[in-house]
Design an enzyme around this catalytic site. Sequence first.
Site, PDB file in Angstrom:
ATOM      1  CB  THR A  28       6.971   9.893  82.879  1.00 16.47           C
ATOM      2  OG1 THR A  28       8.286   9.760  82.329  1.00 16.47           O
ATOM      3  CG2 THR A  28       6.638  11.366  83.028  1.00 16.47           C
ATOM      4  N   GLY A  66       1.270   7.702  75.301  1.00 20.20           N
ATOM      5  CA  GLY A  66       0.766   9.035  75.650  1.00 20.20           C
ATOM      6  C   GLY A  66       1.129   9.473  77.057  1.00 20.20           C
ATOM      7  CG  ASN A  94       9.952  12.477  79.739  1.00 13.48           C
ATOM      8  OD1 ASN A  94      10.815  12.702  78.881  1.00 13.48           O
ATOM      9  ND2 ASN A  94       8.885  11.751  79.503  1.00 13.48           N
ATOM     10  CB  CYS A 122       7.073  12.442  76.187  1.00 12.95           C
ATOM     11  SG  CYS A 122       7.847  10.863  76.605  1.00 12.95           S
ATOM     12  CB  ILE A 160      17.976   9.366  72.748  1.00 13.99           C
ATOM     13  CG1 ILE A 160      18.000   7.950  72.174  1.00 13.99           C
ATOM     14  CG2 ILE A 160      19.172  10.156  72.367  1.00 13.99           C
ATOM     15  CD1 ILE A 160      18.060   7.891  70.648  1.00 13.99           C
ATOM     16  CG  ASN A 161      11.787   9.074  75.265  1.00  9.37           C
ATOM     17  OD1 ASN A 161      11.266   8.096  74.717  1.00  9.37           O
ATOM     18  ND2 ASN A 161      11.371   9.534  76.418  1.00  9.37           N
ATOM     19  CB  THR A 174      12.933  -1.838  73.681  1.00  6.33           C
ATOM     20  OG1 THR A 174      12.309  -0.555  73.550  1.00  6.33           O
ATOM     21  CG2 THR A 174      12.259  -2.818  72.762  1.00  6.33           C
TER      22      THR A 174
HETATM   23  C1  LIG Z   1       6.899   0.631  77.388  1.00  4.54           C
HETATM   24  C2  LIG Z   1       7.738   1.862  77.460  1.00  4.54           C
HETATM   25  C3  LIG Z   1       7.325   2.931  78.236  1.00  4.54           C
HETATM   26  C4  LIG Z   1       8.105   4.096  78.326  1.00  4.54           C
HETATM   27  N1  LIG Z   1       7.700   5.113  79.141  1.00  4.54           N
HETATM   28  C5  LIG Z   1       8.509   6.195  79.301  1.00  4.54           C
HETATM   29  C6  LIG Z   1       8.159   7.220  80.218  1.00  4.54           C
HETATM   30  O1  LIG Z   1       7.136   7.166  80.892  1.00  4.54           O
HETATM   31  N2  LIG Z   1       8.996   8.279  80.334  1.00  4.54           N
HETATM   32  C7  LIG Z   1      10.153   8.381  79.621  1.00  4.54           C
HETATM   33  O2  LIG Z   1      10.893   9.361  79.763  1.00  4.54           O
HETATM   34  N3  LIG Z   1      10.498   7.422  78.729  1.00  4.54           N
HETATM   35  C8  LIG Z   1       9.705   6.349  78.576  1.00  4.54           C
HETATM   36  N4  LIG Z   1      10.069   5.362  77.690  1.00  4.54           N
HETATM   37  C9  LIG Z   1      11.254   5.582  76.861  1.00  4.54           C
HETATM   38  C10 LIG Z   1      12.469   4.903  77.444  1.00  4.54           C
HETATM   39  O3  LIG Z   1      12.756   5.458  78.710  1.00  4.54           O
HETATM   40  C11 LIG Z   1      13.706   5.055  76.531  1.00  4.54           C
HETATM   41  O4  LIG Z   1      14.138   6.398  76.514  1.00  4.54           O
HETATM   42  C12 LIG Z   1      13.452   4.625  75.105  1.00  4.54           C
HETATM   43  O5  LIG Z   1      12.540   3.552  75.051  1.00  4.54           O
HETATM   44  C13 LIG Z   1      14.747   4.228  74.424  1.00  4.54           C
HETATM   45  O6  LIG Z   1      15.339   3.125  75.077  1.00  4.54           O
HETATM   46  P1  LIG Z   1      15.180   1.616  74.542  1.00  4.54           P
HETATM   47  O7  LIG Z   1      15.643   1.618  73.111  1.00  4.54           O
HETATM   48  O8  LIG Z   1      16.004   0.802  75.476  1.00  4.54           O
HETATM   49  O9  LIG Z   1      13.719   1.263  74.634  1.00  4.54           O
HETATM   50  C14 LIG Z   1       9.307   4.189  77.593  1.00  4.54           C
HETATM   51  C15 LIG Z   1       9.706   3.110  76.798  1.00  4.54           C
HETATM   52  C16 LIG Z   1       8.955   1.950  76.716  1.00  4.54           C
HETATM   53  C17 LIG Z   1       9.426   0.809  75.861  1.00  4.54           C
END
Ligand SMILES: Cc1cc2nc3c(=O)[nH]c(=O)nc-3n(C[C@H](O)[C@H](O)[C@H](O)COP(=O)(O)O)c2cc1C
Length: 299
Positions: free
Chosen positions: A14, A68, A133, A136, A200-201, A282
């Site tokens: 993002t 953040g 997004n 967040c 989801i986030n 992740t």
């Molecule tokens: C290191 C990291 C940075 C992330 N940064 C963003 C971001 O900038 N914008 C966003 O929409 N989601 C962000 N996410 C969330 C992921 O896009 C995702 O929705 C969330 O981690 C769930 O997926 P997962 O279980 O595979 O991690 C981030 C996740 C991680 C681990």
Amino acid sequence: AAFRMGFDLATYKTVRSRAWGCNPFPNVLAVHPKSADGSLTPGSAELDEGVLADTDYEQPISISNSFGVPSQSPDVWQPDMRAAIAAAGLGQVLVPSFQGSRVEGMSEEEYIADHATTARLIKETGAKLMVMNTSCPNEGHNRLLCHNPLLVGRITEAVKNEIGDIPLMVKLAYIPSDDDLELMVRSTVGHGTVQGFSTINTISAKLVDADGNQALPGAGRDRSGVCGNAIRGAGLDMVARLAAIREKLGLDFKINGVGGVVSPADYQAYRNAGADSVMSATGAMWDAELARKIKSSIK
Ligand SMILES: Cc1cc2nc3c(=O)[nH]c(=O)nc-3n(C[C@H](O)[C@H](O)[C@H](O)COP(=O)(O)O)c2cc1C
């Protein structure tokens, strides 16, 4: 690097209309829910009582995500995004992500306009699609834009006016109520402004150390988003409910499933739940071979 490792849909993390600082280190801690399978259930008492977070990174992995939503300024991220778009191989596409920035004294109209400005800056890089997004805490501490579907509707209208035919997706956090989710679909896809959702986030939880004290340092960080293995059940539930709403309303939009994908079986579970595409954050951080493993499992 993600493209070269076989991740065909790679999100460009993002970006914002302006430079934005990162939360202090550490941002990632290992998270250990109490349940035997390590899952966290939305709405459960554990999320408010405290979940253990430390540096013991066990598999299957669950982590805190407390950055953040930092951003470089557009004069840094625009050329970088252009290079990332150009790095896509055959059948691959870069998915730029953006969000609005609510700053002190900003009116609602200015907040909406900030989204449209950022979308235009992305369009200038030659992006083929983009994701907005809303998942967040961009509305202040622990407040998510996706909990206000009507405002999301107004924002996506302004964004769509700016980007024209470029497909727009909306990133959603877990939304517990079917009515709220349906309202989200109606106020966006129903008006022709949105072509898909990514969901989801993270799931917000109070994180504590072994002594029960706040795990992440600093004010406003008693809670953090949790991602990885712990949230797969919630992600699958959200995708299945979104797919059911798609069916019920007879609307045409795409669903990108994300949340807790750490193995080929998780990819398949999302596809079975109705996801048109699947992503991992992740799981991919812990296993750079994940896309290759998934692809070889479906051949
Ligand atoms: C290191 C990291 C940075 C992330 N940064 C963003 C971001 O900038 N914008 C966003 O929409 N989601 C962000 N996410 C969330 C992921 O896009 C995702 O929705 C969330 O981690 C769930 O997926 P997962 O279980 O595979 O991690 C981030 C996740 C991680 C681990």
